[in-house]
Design a protein around this motif. Structure first.
Motif, PDB file in Angstrom:
ATOM      1  N   LEU A 324     -15.983  -6.642  13.005  1.00  0.00           N
ATOM      2  CA  LEU A 324     -17.385  -6.456  13.379  1.00  0.00           C
ATOM      3  C   LEU A 324     -18.095  -5.585  12.347  1.00  0.00           C
ATOM      4  N   LEU A 325     -17.429  -4.492  11.933  1.00  0.00           N
ATOM      5  CA  LEU A 325     -18.003  -3.623  10.909  1.00  0.00           C
ATOM      6  C   LEU A 325     -18.067  -4.349   9.563  1.00  0.00           C
ATOM      7  N   GLN A 326     -17.045  -5.112   9.243  1.00  0.00           N
ATOM      8  CA  GLN A 326     -17.055  -5.858   7.985  1.00  0.00           C
ATOM      9  C   GLN A 326     -18.234  -6.834   7.938  1.00  0.00           C
ATOM     10  N   ARG A 327     -18.464  -7.542   9.043  1.00  0.00           N
ATOM     11  CA  ARG A 327     -19.568  -8.506   9.081  1.00  0.00           C
ATOM     12  C   ARG A 327     -20.917  -7.806   8.999  1.00  0.00           C
ATOM     13  N   LEU A 328     -21.018  -6.623   9.626  1.00  0.00           N
ATOM     14  CA  LEU A 328     -22.269  -5.875   9.573  1.00  0.00           C
ATOM     15  C   LEU A 328     -22.557  -5.423   8.145  1.00  0.00           C
ATOM     16  N   VAL A 329     -21.549  -4.911   7.456  1.00  0.00           N
ATOM     17  CA  VAL A 329     -21.733  -4.509   6.067  1.00  0.00           C
ATOM     18  C   VAL A 329     -22.157  -5.694   5.220  1.00  0.00           C
ATOM     19  N   LEU A 330     -21.503  -6.822   5.410  1.00  0.00           N
ATOM     20  CA  LEU A 330     -21.851  -8.015   4.635  1.00  0.00           C
ATOM     21  C   LEU A 330     -23.288  -8.442   4.900  1.00  0.00           C
ATOM     22  N   ALA A 331     -23.702  -8.409   6.165  1.00  0.00           N
ATOM     23  CA  ALA A 331     -25.079  -8.797   6.494  1.00  0.00           C
ATOM     24  C   ALA A 331     -26.082  -7.877   5.809  1.00  0.00           C
ATOM     25  N   LEU A 332     -25.776  -6.599   5.742  1.00  0.00           N
ATOM     26  CA  LEU A 332     -26.696  -5.639   5.136  1.00  0.00           C
ATOM     27  C   LEU A 332     -26.769  -5.823   3.620  1.00  0.00           C
ATOM     28  N   VAL A 333     -25.622  -5.933   2.954  1.00  0.00           N
ATOM     29  CA  VAL A 333     -25.639  -6.019   1.492  1.00  0.00           C
ATOM     30  C   VAL A 333     -26.094  -7.396   1.007  1.00  0.00           C
ATOM     31  N   SER A 334     -26.207  -8.355   1.934  1.00  0.00           N
ATOM     32  CA  SER A 334     -26.713  -9.680   1.570  1.00  0.00           C
ATOM     33  C   SER A 334     -28.200  -9.820   1.838  1.00  0.00           C
ATOM     34  N   ASP A 335     -28.819  -8.746   2.348  1.00  0.00           N
ATOM     35  CA  ASP A 335     -30.232  -8.754   2.725  1.00  0.00           C
ATOM     36  C   ASP A 335     -31.059  -8.161   1.586  1.00  0.00           C
ATOM     37  N   ASP A 336     -31.978  -8.937   1.031  1.00  0.00           N
ATOM     38  CA  ASP A 336     -32.795  -8.465  -0.096  1.00  0.00           C
ATOM     39  C   ASP A 336     -33.612  -7.228   0.282  1.00  0.00           C
ATOM     40  N   ALA A 337     -34.083  -7.183   1.536  1.00  0.00           N
ATOM     41  CA  ALA A 337     -34.871  -6.028   1.962  1.00  0.00           C
ATOM     42  C   ALA A 337     -34.025  -4.757   1.964  1.00  0.00           C
ATOM     43  N   VAL A 338     -32.762  -4.884   2.371  1.00  0.00           N
ATOM     44  CA  VAL A 338     -31.859  -3.734   2.363  1.00  0.00           C
ATOM     45  C   VAL A 338     -31.588  -3.287   0.931  1.00  0.00           C
ATOM     46  N   ARG A 341     -34.378  -1.367  -0.352  1.00  0.00           N
ATOM     47  CA  ARG A 341     -34.357  -0.028   0.229  1.00  0.00           C
ATOM     48  C   ARG A 341     -33.346   0.870  -0.487  1.00  0.00           C
ATOM     49  N   VAL A 342     -32.198   0.317  -0.822  1.00  0.00           N
ATOM     50  CA  VAL A 342     -31.184   1.079  -1.548  1.00  0.00           C
ATOM     51  C   VAL A 342     -31.704   1.493  -2.927  1.00  0.00           C
ATOM     52  N   GLU A 343     -32.393   0.591  -3.596  1.00  0.00           N
ATOM     53  CA  GLU A 343     -32.953   0.907  -4.907  1.00  0.00           C
ATOM     54  C   GLU A 343     -34.016   1.996  -4.788  1.00  0.00           C
ATOM     55  N   GLU A 344     -34.826   1.950  -3.751  1.00  0.00           N
ATOM     56  CA  GLU A 344     -35.820   2.998  -3.532  1.00  0.00           C
ATOM     57  C   GLU A 344     -35.144   4.351  -3.305  1.00  0.00           C
ATOM     58  N   ALA A 345     -34.052   4.338  -2.544  1.00  0.00           N
ATOM     59  CA  ALA A 345     -33.315   5.579  -2.297  1.00  0.00           C
ATOM     60  C   ALA A 345     -32.742   6.134  -3.596  1.00  0.00           C
ATOM     61  N   ALA A 346     -32.203   5.260  -4.442  1.00  0.00           N
ATOM     62  CA  ALA A 346     -31.634   5.705  -5.711  1.00  0.00           C
ATOM     63  C   ALA A 346     -32.691   6.390  -6.570  1.00  0.00           C
ATOM     64  N   ARG A 347     -33.871   5.785  -6.643  1.00  0.00           N
ATOM     65  CA  ARG A 347     -34.949   6.393  -7.428  1.00  0.00           C
ATOM     66  C   ARG A 347     -35.383   7.719  -6.818  1.00  0.00           C
ATOM     67  N   HIS A 348     -35.416   7.778  -5.491  1.00  0.00           N
ATOM     68  CA  HIS A 348     -35.841   9.000  -4.808  1.00  0.00           C
ATOM     69  C   HIS A 348     -34.886  10.152  -5.115  1.00  0.00           C
ATOM     70  N   TYR A 349     -33.572   9.928  -4.973  1.00  0.00           N
ATOM     71  CA  TYR A 349     -32.610  11.005  -5.213  1.00  0.00           C
ATOM     72  C   TYR A 349     -32.731  11.539  -6.637  1.00  0.00           C
ATOM     73  N   ARG A 350     -32.845  10.649  -7.591  1.00  0.00           N
ATOM     74  CA  ARG A 350     -32.922  11.082  -8.986  1.00  0.00           C
ATOM     75  C   ARG A 350     -34.225  11.838  -9.258  1.00  0.00           C
ATOM     76  N   SER A 351     -35.336  11.333  -8.718  1.00  0.00           N
ATOM     77  CA  SER A 351     -36.627  11.973  -8.999  1.00  0.00           C
ATOM     78  C   SER A 351     -36.722  13.352  -8.352  1.00  0.00           C
ATOM     79  N   ARG A 352     -36.159  13.517  -7.144  1.00  0.00           N
ATOM     80  CA  ARG A 352     -36.222  14.826  -6.488  1.00  0.00           C
ATOM     81  C   ARG A 352     -35.327  15.836  -7.198  1.00  0.00           C
TER      82      ARG A 352
END
Length: 450
Positions: A324-338, A341-352
């Motif tokens: 169940l957890l494996q499928r949830l992870v796969l669904a998230l990393v296969s979602d362009d919107a997610v 969001r991850v790319e936005e977080a990466a930029r945020h951490y570096r900029s702060r």
């Protein structure tokens, strides 16, 4: 004490150390109990003094005893190594957590519908085939040409580390760890009864001289963070990685573990120290930093033999990570919107982190931000004393000596997690760090520290 001394035995340093560890584990030697002097124990056991010195050195490296020069050697107090996370029951602003920003972790609720499917039963494949295919592309792109690459799913990076160590090591075996060191790796080594051997880290990552010294000391495993090293934030350069690979060519059976914990969030390229001909290796990538710590799942790529052994280690405990957890992870990393969001977080951490480094430099504490969730700050005074001053100003900071194996410079560092602070709070914290350092009369040691 006389009875305890008589029960210490062995002909080698390892045997004597194990004998003393047994007394400590049984409670016959309590925390604070004095051990015999080197001369006395050598005479009692009937070995060379250097053998006892080596035994005590093994015990000290494993955290079982403390040596104090002429004051002798005593059983170390039982205290848990420092851990990541929020401090409990504090009214202070906690800037020592090492946590990702919860507002930047993707919401998994929309992906829960993808979990529907028939139940998985005993004896079936332990890895969801679609997740395996995705992970093979994700990791395989960074490890081209490895025909022996196999994947294993574990319950997070620390779970993978613990199982890899348990298969490859026995008690008191030496493990090369970066110095300063990631708290979870250090904790796993010490709780497992292994001996951490420090490998210094500089601005290009793990040092060549440090790796050579660790190999000469007989380490059987090495843990390296290829990017966003915790706590320093440094990442391996291509040149340094090539130099380390060249050293490891002469030691193909030492288990080399790369913990690429920041993976999708990293702003730096991935450079591996695992050479094409290395026989025992593993690359661990957890999803906890970009999907959240509660997603207890890591992908471990390794050579076929290590993968087989790791799979056997899963069987006595958790046979597999929930599908169940494996499928949830796969669904998230296969979602362009997610992924956006991850790319936005990466930029945020570096900029702060960059913004806070600029504030520190402005108040007279020159700082360069690395990669990762936190920033490694040099202060001109002992960091623990600076942290105590910061508490009086409303901040709960983490001093660098919690990450130290042997690195003196880390005792003059703070690891601060500041990515959730506003611009005014960043400025106030920088001013408070500078003022806290000034409030401490620098000792001769502080003023001459590198």
């Amino acid at each position: 004490m006389a009875e305890d001394v008589l029960t210490i035995g062995g002909e080698t340093a390892a045997e004597i150390a194990d004998s003393i560890r047994t007394l400590i584990d049984r409670g016959d030697l309590a925390p604070g109990a004095a051990l015999p002097s080197v001369r006395a124990l050598a005479d009692i056991v009937g070995v060379n003094r250097n053998t006892v010195v080596a035994a005590y050195r093994h015990l000290a490296a494993a955290g079982a005893v403390e040596t104090a020069g002429r004051a002798g050697t005593r059983v170390a107090p039982r205290s848990d190594p420092a851990q990541e996370g929020f401090a409990a029951d504090t009214v202070l602003r906690d800037i020592g957590t090492g946590n990702p920003d919860p507002t930047l972790i993707p919401d998994p609720s929309h992906a829960l519908s993808s979990l529907a499917g028939r139940p998985v039963l005993y004896g079936e494949p332990t890895i969801d085939p679609d997740l395996y295919a995705w992970a093979s592309r994700w990791i395989g792109a960074d490890l081209p040409g490895r025909d022996d690459l196999r994947l294993t799913i574990t319950g997070g990076a620390v779970d993978a580390l613990e199982r890899l160590f348990a298969d490859a090591l026995t008690r008191d075996d030496a493990v090369g760890l970066e110095d300063p060191c990631f708290l979870s790796a250090l904790r796993t080594v010490r709780i497992g009864g292994y001996r951490p051997v420090p490998i210094p880290v500089d601005e290009q990552g793990m040092t060549v001289a440090g790796l050579l010294a660790a190999l000469d000391a007989g380490v059987r495993a090495i843990v390296c963070t290829p990017r966003a090293q915790n706590p320093t934030g440094v990442s391996l350069t291509a040149e340094r990685a090539a130099e380390l690979r060249a050293v490891l060519e002469r030691h193909p059976y030492v288990l080399v573990i790369e913990d690429d914990h920041f993976s999708m969030l990293s702003r730096e390229p991935y450079h591996s120290i695992i050479g094409a001909g290395h026989h025992r290796w593993a690359l661990i990538r957890s999803v906890s930093k970009f999907l959240g710590p509660d997603m207890c799942l890591a992908v471990t790529a390794s050579d076929a033999e290590t993968a087989e052994r790791l799979a056997r280690r899963l069987s006595p405990g958790s046979t597999w990570v929930s599908h169940l957890l494996q499928r949830l992870v796969l669904a998230l990393v296969s979602d362009d919107a997610v992924l956006t969001r991850v790319e936005e977080a990466a930029r945020h951490y570096r900029s702060r982190n960059d913004a806070f480094a600029a504030e520190l430099s402005r108040v007279g504490l020159p700082t360069t931000a690395g990669d990762g969730l936190s920033i490694w700050v040099r202060v001109p005074a002992p960091a623990r004393a600076v942290a105590e001053q910061l508490m009086r100003r409303g901040w709960l900071a983490r001093p660098g000596d919690e990450f130290v194996l042997a690195d003196h410079d880390a005792t003059h560092r703070l690891r601060l997690t500041v990515h959730d602070l506003s611009d005014p709070d960043l400025a106030r914290l920088a001013a408070d760090v500078a003022a806290s350092a000034r409030a401490i009369a620098p000792s001769p040691e502080a003023s001459t520290a590198p």
